[in-house]
Design a protein around this motif. Structure first.
Motif, PDB file in Angstrom:
ATOM      1  N   PRO A  36      53.168  37.715  26.633  1.00 15.19           N
ATOM      2  CA  PRO A  36      53.420  37.504  25.203  1.00 15.19           C
ATOM      3  C   PRO A  36      52.467  38.275  24.296  1.00 15.19           C
ATOM      4  N   ASP A  37      51.281  38.607  24.797  1.00 15.42           N
ATOM      5  CA  ASP A  37      50.338  39.381  23.986  1.00 15.42           C
ATOM      6  C   ASP A  37      50.763  40.836  23.840  1.00 15.42           C
ATOM      7  N   ALA A  38      51.743  41.285  24.628  1.00 17.38           N
ATOM      8  CA  ALA A  38      52.167  42.687  24.594  1.00 17.38           C
ATOM      9  C   ALA A  38      53.686  42.791  24.480  1.00 17.38           C
ATOM     10  N   THR A  39      54.291  41.931  23.670  1.00 14.40           N
ATOM     11  CA  THR A  39      55.745  41.919  23.522  1.00 14.40           C
ATOM     12  C   THR A  39      56.256  43.285  23.073  1.00 14.40           C
ATOM     13  N   GLY A  40      57.241  43.803  23.801  1.00 16.52           N
ATOM     14  CA  GLY A  40      57.819  45.098  23.467  1.00 16.52           C
ATOM     15  C   GLY A  40      57.104  46.287  24.061  1.00 16.52           C
ATOM     16  N   HIS A  41      56.053  46.042  24.857  1.00 12.98           N
ATOM     17  CA  HIS A  41      55.297  47.136  25.452  1.00 12.98           C
ATOM     18  C   HIS A  41      55.365  47.062  26.976  1.00 12.98           C
ATOM     19  N   PHE A  42      55.222  48.226  27.607  1.00 11.65           N
ATOM     20  CA  PHE A  42      55.282  48.337  29.055  1.00 11.65           C
ATOM     21  C   PHE A  42      53.868  48.454  29.596  1.00 11.65           C
ATOM     22  N   GLU A  43      53.383  47.405  30.252  1.00  8.42           N
ATOM     23  CA  GLU A  43      52.037  47.385  30.803  1.00  8.42           C
ATOM     24  C   GLU A  43      52.070  47.832  32.259  1.00  8.42           C
ATOM     25  N   LEU A  44      51.515  48.984  32.523  1.00  5.53           N
ATOM     26  CA  LEU A  44      51.373  49.505  33.878  1.00  5.53           C
ATOM     27  C   LEU A  44      50.182  50.436  33.884  1.00  5.53           C
ATOM     28  N   GLY A  45      49.254  50.206  34.813  1.00  2.00           N
ATOM     29  CA  GLY A  45      48.092  51.068  34.841  1.00  2.00           C
ATOM     30  C   GLY A  45      47.264  50.873  36.085  1.00  2.00           C
ATOM     31  N   PRO A  46      46.270  51.729  36.273  1.00  2.43           N
ATOM     32  CA  PRO A  46      45.404  51.637  37.457  1.00  2.43           C
ATOM     33  C   PRO A  46      44.500  50.410  37.391  1.00  2.43           C
ATOM     34  N   MET A  47      44.142  49.915  38.574  1.00  7.40           N
ATOM     35  CA  MET A  47      43.245  48.772  38.701  1.00  7.40           C
ATOM     36  C   MET A  47      42.301  49.040  39.864  1.00  7.40           C
ATOM     37  N   VAL A  48      41.050  48.602  39.710  1.00  4.91           N
ATOM     38  CA  VAL A  48      40.063  48.782  40.767  1.00  4.91           C
ATOM     39  C   VAL A  48      39.182  47.542  40.810  1.00  4.91           C
ATOM     40  N   GLY A  49      38.755  47.164  42.018  1.00  9.79           N
ATOM     41  CA  GLY A  49      37.869  46.017  42.185  1.00  9.79           C
ATOM     42  C   GLY A  49      36.823  46.307  43.248  1.00  9.79           C
ATOM     43  N   VAL A  50      35.587  45.867  43.011  1.00  7.81           N
ATOM     44  CA  VAL A  50      34.507  46.004  43.987  1.00  7.81           C
ATOM     45  C   VAL A  50      33.866  44.637  44.176  1.00  7.81           C
ATOM     46  N   GLY A  51      33.494  44.323  45.423  1.00  6.11           N
ATOM     47  CA  GLY A  51      32.935  43.002  45.656  1.00  6.11           C
ATOM     48  C   GLY A  51      32.210  42.884  46.975  1.00  6.11           C
ATOM     49  N   GLU A  52      31.783  41.663  47.252  1.00  7.56           N
ATOM     50  CA  GLU A  52      31.077  41.312  48.488  1.00  7.56           C
ATOM     51  C   GLU A  52      31.812  40.180  49.177  1.00  7.56           C
ATOM     52  N   ARG A  53      31.981  40.306  50.504  1.00  6.82           N
ATOM     53  CA  ARG A  53      32.670  39.284  51.279  1.00  6.82           C
ATOM     54  C   ARG A  53      31.666  38.436  52.041  1.00  6.82           C
ATOM     55  N   LEU A  54      31.918  37.117  52.054  1.00  5.43           N
ATOM     56  CA  LEU A  54      31.142  36.174  52.848  1.00  5.43           C
ATOM     57  C   LEU A  54      32.135  35.274  53.569  1.00  5.43           C
ATOM     58  N   GLY A  55      32.410  35.589  54.851  1.00  5.58           N
ATOM     59  CA  GLY A  55      33.411  34.830  55.591  1.00  5.58           C
ATOM     60  C   GLY A  55      34.791  35.005  54.979  1.00  5.58           C
ATOM     61  N   ARG A  56      35.424  33.883  54.642  1.00  5.22           N
ATOM     62  CA  ARG A  56      36.750  33.925  54.030  1.00  5.22           C
ATOM     63  C   ARG A  56      36.707  34.142  52.522  1.00  5.22           C
ATOM     64  N   PHE A  57      35.512  34.154  51.920  1.00  4.57           N
ATOM     65  CA  PHE A  57      35.379  34.293  50.479  1.00  4.57           C
ATOM     66  C   PHE A  57      35.049  35.730  50.102  1.00  4.57           C
ATOM     67  N   LEU A  58      35.557  36.135  48.940  1.00  6.47           N
ATOM     68  CA  LEU A  58      35.225  37.445  48.391  1.00  6.47           C
ATOM     69  C   LEU A  58      34.973  37.282  46.897  1.00  6.47           C
ATOM     70  N   GLY A  59      33.767  37.646  46.432  1.00  2.00           N
ATOM     71  CA  GLY A  59      33.471  37.701  45.006  1.00  2.00           C
ATOM     72  C   GLY A  59      33.631  39.124  44.524  1.00  2.00           C
ATOM     73  N   GLU A  60      34.336  39.312  43.403  1.00  2.00           N
ATOM     74  CA  GLU A  60      34.746  40.660  43.010  1.00  2.00           C
ATOM     75  C   GLU A  60      34.653  40.860  41.504  1.00  2.00           C
ATOM     76  N   LEU A  61      34.247  42.059  41.105  1.00  2.00           N
ATOM     77  CA  LEU A  61      34.347  42.538  39.734  1.00  2.00           C
ATOM     78  C   LEU A  61      35.542  43.478  39.674  1.00  2.00           C
ATOM     79  N   ASP A  62      36.503  43.214  38.743  1.00  2.00           N
ATOM     80  CA  ASP A  62      37.680  44.085  38.674  1.00  2.00           C
ATOM     81  C   ASP A  62      37.913  44.607  37.265  1.00  2.00           C
ATOM     82  N   TYR A  63      38.630  45.743  37.214  1.00  2.00           N
ATOM     83  CA  TYR A  63      38.931  46.435  35.955  1.00  2.00           C
ATOM     84  C   TYR A  63      40.378  46.921  36.004  1.00  2.00           C
ATOM     85  N   ALA A  64      41.099  46.787  34.885  1.00  2.00           N
ATOM     86  CA  ALA A  64      42.475  47.277  34.782  1.00  2.00           C
ATOM     87  C   ALA A  64      42.666  47.987  33.446  1.00  2.00           C
TER      88      ALA A  64
END
Length: 205
Positions: A36-64
């Motif tokens: 709803p914040d982008a009504t009438g617009h086509f949102e498509l773009g690159p995304m990247v995330g970097v993080g650290e894994r501990l067992g089944r958990f992953l903490g991540e910083l992401d950007y889109a």
């Protein structure tokens, strides 16, 4: 507004810094099925995330980069930066020998918070959302297919993200050049719900 929501993720990142864990990198594309914040617009773009894994958990910083395809924006491009906590609910190995497992699938869930920057033009005189940065909380789920060649798990992820952002305090904003003014014609309040799809390539542990 963002940081109080991110204390659990920051705590996880602090724990992974002192534990035996592996780094992870993922990159790909994200697109909005509904926003709803982008009504009438086509949102498509690159995304990247970097993080650290501990067992089944992953903490991540992401950007889109949400306005990569549709540049009809005000105040710069529309972008999102946030922190995310992912958990592997189930993980199964598809091809195992006496020496190693070379294929695996995972079902994961995630939650996090972010901030979006920039405005979409609704028409030549109005933009949405009015605030920038605009806080976001999200939950998500997805599937991962990877090669599980120890210690790496390189592969693909397909995910869905449900994002919640606050509605504008006012419905309209009149813009002239680089200046925007709110118009108290209709009170807002509540939240907007957006749905994003993510198709990502995964490298690391």
């Amino acid at each position: 507004m963002l940081f109080p929501m991110l204390r659990p993720v920051v705590l996880l990142l602090a724990l992974t810094a002192t534990a035996s864990a592996g780094e992870a990198l993922r990159f790909g594309v994200t697109t909005a099925l509904k926003d709803p914040d982008a009504t009438g617009h086509f949102e498509l773009g690159p995304m990247v995330g970097v993080g650290e894994r501990l067992g089944r958990f992953l903490g991540e910083l992401d950007y889109a980069y949400l306005s990569f395809i549709d540049p009809d924006t005000a105040g710069g491009e529309v972008q999102r930066v946030g922190l995310n906590l992912r958990f592997d609910v189930d993980r199964s190995f598809l091809a195992c020998t006496h020496y190693a497992c070379t294929r695996a699938t995972s079902f994961y869930v995630e939650a996090g918070a972010a901030e979006r920057f920039g405005h979409w033009f609704v028409d030549p005189s109005h933009v949405a959302p009015l605030r920038s940065p605009n806080p976001e909380a999200h939950i998500g789920l997805g599937l991962e297919w990877d090669n599980q060649i120890t210690p790496h798990r390189n592969g693909w992820q397909f995910g869905l993200r449900l994002a919640i952002t606050p509605k504008d305090s006012y419905y309209d904003a009149a813009c002239r050049g680089t200046t925007c003014m709110t118009s108290p014609q209709s009170q807002g309040g509540g939240t907007n719900a957006s749905v994003f799809v993510e198709w990502m390539y995964l490298l690391g542990n």
